[in-house]
Design a protein around this motif. Structure first.
Motif, mmCIF file in Angstrom:
data_model
loop_
_atom_site.group_PDB
_atom_site.id
_atom_site.type_symbol
_atom_site.label_atom_id
_atom_site.label_comp_id
_atom_site.label_asym_id
_atom_site.label_seq_id
_atom_site.Cartn_x
_atom_site.Cartn_y
_atom_site.Cartn_z
ATOM 1 N N PHE A 36 0.828 -1.207 0.000
ATOM 2 C CA PHE A 36 0.000 0.000 0.000
ATOM 3 C C PHE A 36 0.865 1.260 0.000
ATOM 4 O O PHE A 36 0.582 2.225 -0.725
ATOM 5 N N VAL A 37 1.923 1.252 0.785
ATOM 6 C CA VAL A 37 2.836 2.403 0.820
ATOM 7 C C VAL A 37 3.483 2.611 -0.545
ATOM 8 O O VAL A 37 3.569 3.740 -1.047
ATOM 9 N N LEU A 38 3.921 1.519 -1.167
ATOM 10 C CA LEU A 38 4.525 1.626 -2.497
ATOM 11 C C LEU A 38 3.515 2.150 -3.514
ATOM 12 O O LEU A 38 3.864 2.943 -4.404
ATOM 13 N N GLN A 39 2.275 1.717 -3.388
ATOM 14 C CA GLN A 39 1.232 2.202 -4.298
ATOM 15 C C GLN A 39 1.022 3.706 -4.134
ATOM 16 O O GLN A 39 0.886 4.436 -5.124
ATOM 17 N N LEU A 40 0.994 4.160 -2.889
ATOM 18 C CA LEU A 40 0.816 5.592 -2.644
ATOM 19 C C LEU A 40 1.996 6.395 -3.187
ATOM 20 O O LEU A 40 1.810 7.479 -3.753
ATOM 21 N N VAL A 41 3.198 5.858 -3.009
ATOM 22 C CA VAL A 41 4.388 6.536 -3.537
ATOM 23 C C VAL A 41 4.297 6.648 -5.056
ATOM 24 O O VAL A 41 4.568 7.710 -5.638
ATOM 25 N N TYR A 42 3.897 5.552 -5.704
ATOM 26 C CA TYR A 42 3.748 5.570 -7.166
ATOM 27 C C TYR A 42 2.722 6.616 -7.589
ATOM 28 O O TYR A 42 2.941 7.377 -8.544
ATOM 29 N N PHE A 43 1.610 6.665 -6.862
ATOM 30 C CA PHE A 43 0.543 7.608 -7.200
ATOM 31 C C PHE A 43 1.039 9.048 -7.092
ATOM 32 O O PHE A 43 0.795 9.875 -7.980
ATOM 33 N N VAL A 44 1.746 9.353 -6.013
ATOM 34 C CA VAL A 44 2.253 10.712 -5.800
ATOM 35 C C VAL A 44 3.300 11.069 -6.850
ATOM 36 O O VAL A 44 3.295 12.176 -7.411
ATOM 37 N N VAL A 45 4.203 10.130 -7.139
ATOM 38 C CA VAL A 45 5.256 10.382 -8.134
ATOM 39 C C VAL A 45 4.642 10.641 -9.504
ATOM 40 O O VAL A 45 5.056 11.559 -10.227
ATOM 41 N N ARG A 46 3.643 9.843 -9.874
ATOM 42 C CA ARG A 46 2.992 10.061 -11.178
ATOM 43 C C ARG A 46 2.272 11.406 -11.189
ATOM 44 O O ARG A 46 2.279 12.110 -12.205
ATOM 45 N N TRP A 47 1.660 11.768 -10.071
ATOM 46 C CA TRP A 47 0.971 13.058 -9.970
ATOM 47 C C TRP A 47 1.960 14.197 -10.235
ATOM 48 O O TRP A 47 1.688 15.114 -11.010
ATOM 49 N N VAL A 48 3.118 14.119 -9.589
ATOM 50 C CA VAL A 48 4.140 15.158 -9.771
ATOM 51 C C VAL A 48 4.649 15.163 -11.213
ATOM 52 O O VAL A 48 4.840 16.223 -11.823
ATOM 53 N N ALA A 49 4.824 13.976 -11.775
ATOM 54 C CA ALA A 49 5.390 13.869 -13.121
ATOM 55 C C ALA A 49 4.459 14.430 -14.187
ATOM 56 O O ALA A 49 4.902 15.088 -15.135
ATOM 57 N N VAL A 50 3.151 14.178 -14.055
ATOM 58 C CA VAL A 50 2.207 14.611 -15.089
ATOM 59 C C VAL A 50 1.585 15.966 -14.770
ATOM 60 O O VAL A 50 0.867 16.533 -15.589
ATOM 61 N N ASP A 51 1.834 16.464 -13.559
ATOM 62 C CA ASP A 51 1.368 17.784 -13.142
ATOM 63 C C ASP A 51 -0.154 17.882 -13.032
ATOM 64 O O ASP A 51 -0.733 18.952 -13.192
ATOM 65 N N ALA A 53 -3.648 15.343 -11.152
ATOM 66 C CA ALA A 53 -4.012 14.101 -10.463
ATOM 67 C C ALA A 53 -4.149 12.972 -11.476
ATOM 68 O O ALA A 53 -4.888 13.103 -12.461
ATOM 69 N N PRO A 54 -3.450 11.857 -11.274
ATOM 70 C CA PRO A 54 -3.496 10.752 -12.245
ATOM 71 C C PRO A 54 -4.760 9.908 -12.107
ATOM 72 O O PRO A 54 -4.720 8.742 -11.703
ATOM 73 N N VAL A 55 -5.888 10.514 -12.452
ATOM 74 C CA VAL A 55 -7.173 9.807 -12.402
ATOM 75 C C VAL A 55 -8.018 10.163 -13.626
ATOM 76 O O VAL A 55 -9.243 10.153 -13.567
ATOM 77 N N SER A 56 -7.354 10.476 -14.741
ATOM 78 C CA SER A 56 -8.076 11.014 -15.893
ATOM 79 C C SER A 56 -8.308 10.010 -17.015
ATOM 80 O O SER A 56 -8.888 10.359 -18.039
ATOM 81 N N ASN A 57 -7.849 8.770 -16.859
ATOM 82 C CA ASN A 57 -8.137 7.746 -17.862
ATOM 83 C C ASN A 57 -8.374 6.411 -17.158
ATOM 84 O O ASN A 57 -8.259 6.312 -15.933
ATOM 85 N N MET A 58 -8.706 5.387 -17.926
ATOM 86 C CA MET A 58 -9.075 4.111 -17.318
ATOM 87 C C MET A 58 -7.926 3.486 -16.540
ATOM 88 O O MET A 58 -8.125 2.926 -15.459
ATOM 89 N N TYR A 59 -6.718 3.564 -17.075
ATOM 90 C CA TYR A 59 -5.572 2.995 -16.358
ATOM 91 C C TYR A 59 -5.394 3.679 -15.010
ATOM 92 O O TYR A 59 -5.250 3.017 -13.968
ATOM 93 N N GLU A 60 -5.421 4.996 -15.013
ATOM 94 C CA GLU A 60 -5.190 5.742 -13.781
ATOM 95 C C GLU A 60 -6.332 5.551 -12.783
ATOM 96 O O GLU A 60 -6.096 5.385 -11.580
ATOM 97 N N PHE A 61 -7.566 5.575 -13.284
ATOM 98 C CA PHE A 61 -8.695 5.421 -12.370
ATOM 99 C C PHE A 61 -8.709 4.037 -11.727
ATOM 100 O O PHE A 61 -8.871 3.909 -10.509
ATOM 101 N N MET A 62 -8.553 2.988 -12.548
ATOM 102 C CA MET A 62 -8.601 1.639 -11.998
ATOM 103 C C MET A 62 -7.428 1.389 -11.053
ATOM 104 O O MET A 62 -7.565 0.671 -10.055
ATOM 105 N N THR A 63 -6.279 1.990 -11.354
ATOM 106 C CA THR A 63 -5.134 1.863 -10.451
ATOM 107 C C THR A 63 -5.443 2.500 -9.105
ATOM 108 O O THR A 63 -5.199 1.906 -8.044
ATOM 109 N N PHE A 64 -6.006 3.701 -9.137
ATOM 110 C CA PHE A 64 -6.347 4.377 -7.883
ATOM 111 C C PHE A 64 -7.456 3.625 -7.147
ATOM 112 O O PHE A 64 -7.438 3.522 -5.908
#
Length: 374
Positions: A36-51, A53-64
Motif C-alpha cells: 500500500f505504501v509503495l502504491q501511494l508513492v507511485y501515485f504521488v510520483v505520477r501526480w508530480v510527473a504529469v502535473d 491528479a493521475p485519475v483522468s483515464n481508465m488505467y489511472e482510475f482503476m489503479t487508484f
C-alpha cells in the motif's frame, strides 16, 4: 513491485486463516502495508510527473481504485482484525489493478473538460467510496460461502457460482490482453461512424466484432460480426474476448478440480463468524454510501457545470451513478426499516458491486457518452 507484494501476501494470509498462525497473519499484513505504501508513492510520483491528479483515464482510475481498495481493507483490519476479509479483498484489488494495467499508460494532455480541480475531487471521492463499498462485496461473498450449503443445487448456489465465474472472466480478460500485448498485435480498421464520417480504430486484440462496414487499410473485410455504429465495437470486442477466455479458464478449473469454485473456496471461511461479516458489510455501506453521494453526484454535478455548462444531462455515466446511489439508498432502507440482514443484505452487497463494475467498465467502454474517454 506492489502488485507482487500483494500477490505474495495472499499466501501467508491464507495460511493464517486456515491455521490461526499469528506469524503468518503478521507477515501477510506487513506485506499488505508495504504494498500500500509503495502504491501511494507511485501515485504521488505520477501526480508530480504529469502535473495533475493521475485519475483522468481508465488505467489511472482503476489503479487508484485498486489502491483505495487495499487501503480500505487495512482500515477494516485495524478495526476488526479479520484476516479472512483480506484473503478475499486483496484478490479483488489485484483483479482491479490487473484490469487497469491493460489500458494505455501513456500520459496525454488533458482535454478542456478534464482541466478542473473538481474533476480530481469528484473522481478520487468516487474511487474511494467505491473501494469501501467493494469491501461489503467481499464480506457478503464470505458470508454466503460460510452459510450456504454450496454442495447442494439451488438458486442461491447457482447465483453465487455465477458471481465467481464473472471474477474468473475478468482474470481471463487480463490474461488475453497481456497475451496480445506481448505479441504486439495491432490492426487498424476504418468505418463510417454514426454521423456518417470516416473513423479509424486500432484493435489490440484480433477483431471478432467490428462496426458496420469496417475494413482494413487495404480494403479487406474484417471481423466475424458487425455491430451498429452507435456502439464502440472495438471495446465490445474486448469484452467478448474476456468472456471467451474466462469461460475456457472457468471450465478448466471445473474439469481439473471436479469442483465448483464456491466449493473450492468454502473451506477458507470455516472459522468465519457470519454475524461479524454481516456487520462489516453494513458498516462499509454506511461509510461508502454518503461518500459516493458526494463524489458521484454532488461533486460530479459541480464539475459538469464547469465543463459543459449544465449540472445534469442524462449522460449514461450520470444515469448509472444515480442508479448506484438509489440502489445503496435502498440497501440501507431495507436494512434499517425492514430488518433485512444476513443473506439478504449479502446479496444486495454483491449486486451493488456488480452495478459499480458495470458503471466503471461497460458504461465507460461500450456505451457512447461524454465519459467515453474515461
Amino acid at each position: 513491485m506492489a502488485f507482487i507484494l500483494l500477490l505474495i501476501a495472499i499466501v501467508p494470509l491464507g495460511l493464517a486463516v486456515k491455521s490461526k498462525g499469528k506469524m503468518f497473519g503478521k507477515l501477510g499484513i506487513f506485506l499488505t502495508y508495504a504494498a500500500f505504501v509503495l502504491q501511494l508513492v507511485y501515485f504521488v510520483v505520477r501526480w508530480v510527473a504529469v502535473d495533475h491528479a493521475p485519475v483522468s483515464n481508465m488505467y489511472e482510475f482503476m489503479t487508484f481504485f485498486g489502491i483505495m481498495l487495499t487501503g480500505s481493507y487495512l482500515i477494516i483490519h485495524f478495526l476488526y482484525k479479520q484476516l479472512v476479509v483480506g484473503l478475499f479483498t486483496i484478490p479483488v484489488s489485484l483483479i482491479i489493478l490487473g484490469y487497469g494495467s491493460v489500458f494505455a499508460k501513456e500520459v496525454s494532455p488533458l482535454v478542456p473538460s478534464l482541466q478542473s480541480h473538481w474533476l480530481t475531487i469528484h473522481v478520487m471521492t468516487v474511487a474511494f467510496s467505491s473501494a469501501i463499498l467493494s469491501v461489503s462485496f467481499a464480506t457478503g461473498l464470505i458470508f454466503l460461502l460460510r452459510t450456504l450449503d454450496v454442495s447442494k443445487k439451488s438458486i442461491s448456489t447457482y447465483s453465487l457460482e455465477f458471481v465467481l465465474y464473472c471474477l474468473v472472466v475478468v482474470i481471463g480478460f487480463i490474461g488475453i490482453s497481456t497475451f496480445f500485448s506481448l505479441t504486439a498485435y495491432d490492426l487498424q480498421v476504418q468505418f463510417e461512424n454514426a454521423q456518417g464520417q470516416s473513423e479509424k480504430a486500432v484493435y489490440s486484440m484480433k477483431p471478432l466484432i467490428v462496426n458496420k462496414g469496417a475494413v482494413t487499410e487495404n480494403g479487406d473485410a474484417v471481423g466475424l460480426f458487425e455491430m451498429t455504429n452507435k456502439i464502440d465495437a472495438k471495446k465490445l470486442n474486448s469484452i467478448v474476448w474476456a468472456f471467451m477466455i474466462g469461460t475456457v479458464l472457468y471450465t478448466a478449473i471445473r474439469l481439473v478440480t471436479r469442483k465448483s469454485v464456491s466449493v473450492i473456496l468454502k473451506p477458507w471461511t470455516s472459522r468465519v463468524q457470519p454475524q461479524l461479516m454481516d456487520e462489516i458489510s453494513y458498516r462499509a455501506v454506511v461509510i461508502g454510501f454518503p461518500l459516493f453521494a458526494l463524489g458521484g453526484l454532488l461533486f460530479a454535478m459541480i464539475w459538469a457545470q464547469i465543463a459543459w455548462s449544465r449540472y445534469w444531462g442524462w449522460d449514461p455515466k450520470e444515469v448509472w451513478a444515480l442508479i448506484t446511489f438509489l440502489f445503496y439508498a435502498a440497501f440501507l432502507h431495507f436494512r434499517l426499516s425492514k430488518g433485512w440482514e444476513g443473506e439478504k443484505t449479502a446479496w444486495l452487497a454483491i449486486i451493488g458491486f456488480g452495478i459499480i463494475v458495470f458503471n466503471q467498465v461497460f458504461v465507460n467502454l461500450v456505451i457512447a457518452g461524454l465519459h467515453s474517454y474515461a
